[in-house]
Design an enzyme around this catalytic site. Sequence first.
Site, mmCIF file in Angstrom:
data_model
loop_
_atom_site.group_PDB
_atom_site.id
_atom_site.type_symbol
_atom_site.label_atom_id
_atom_site.label_comp_id
_atom_site.label_asym_id
_atom_site.label_seq_id
_atom_site.Cartn_x
_atom_site.Cartn_y
_atom_site.Cartn_z
ATOM 1 N N ASP A 6 0.710 -1.039 -0.082
ATOM 2 C CA ASP A 6 -0.138 -0.153 -0.059
ATOM 3 C C ASP A 6 0.762 1.252 -0.013
ATOM 4 O O ASP A 6 1.734 1.266 0.869
ATOM 5 C CB ASP A 6 -1.044 0.067 1.111
ATOM 6 C CG ASP A 6 -0.246 -0.137 2.552
ATOM 7 O OD1 ASP A 6 -0.196 0.966 3.102
ATOM 8 O OD2 ASP A 6 -0.094 -1.207 2.796
ATOM 9 N N GLU A 99 -7.363 5.613 11.718
ATOM 10 C CA GLU A 99 -6.227 5.370 12.735
ATOM 11 C C GLU A 99 -5.919 6.549 13.349
ATOM 12 O O GLU A 99 -4.982 6.905 14.111
ATOM 13 C CB GLU A 99 -5.047 4.905 11.902
ATOM 14 C CG GLU A 99 -4.822 5.794 10.752
ATOM 15 C CD GLU A 99 -3.223 5.258 9.946
ATOM 16 O OE1 GLU A 99 -2.261 4.956 10.564
ATOM 17 O OE2 GLU A 99 -3.349 4.912 8.885
#
Length: 206
Positions: A6, A99
């Site tokens: 990613d 997050e």
Amino acid sequence: MLTGIDISHWQGNVDFNKVKKSGIDFVIIKAGGSDNGFYEDIKFKSYYKQAKDVGLYVGCYYFAGPKFLGDLSGEADAKRFLKIIGGLKFEFPVYIDVELTSIPTDKFKTTSATISFCRYMEYNKYYCGIYASDISGFRDMLDLSRLDRFDKWVARYGSSPKYVKSYGMYQFSNSGFINGIHGKVDLDCAYKNYPHIIKLNHLNGY
């Protein structure tokens, strides 16, 4: 099982041909976020095209900011995400990255925003999942019991996830080295045949 990475603009110039030849099957690209205003990642479209051109499977994610709280916020961010990725095709899921919400007392509101985001994307025929770390994300910032029906991409380094029991993707390192990328990169593995599922159900632009 498929192996992937990613990435965001922090990876700079990427040689996707070398990435694919190194054994990588898929790439999850940052599309944008709401952590610093509302924006599209400056490398998203170019990464998308280059990854597609060499035959990599592609997914993407949206990085939620600290005000990602409650139903209305979740849907608003989903609409922004959809404006960025509309018209493109993805063989892998599109994810909400949770997050950054740092106040544990906002767990209920963060979970509500996450559900609202995923439902809006599903309504628009996208396979949507949730990214967070095993402990500081799914345990500390979200109410996992409310998220059973959604696919999960879990980050945990050094061991497999322990808190989240069911997940389709696992980010097992944030310090991998892959030919074609300068510096460290996140490494992932996928346990589901996402390209088959997504194309069969005509999702993600297919």
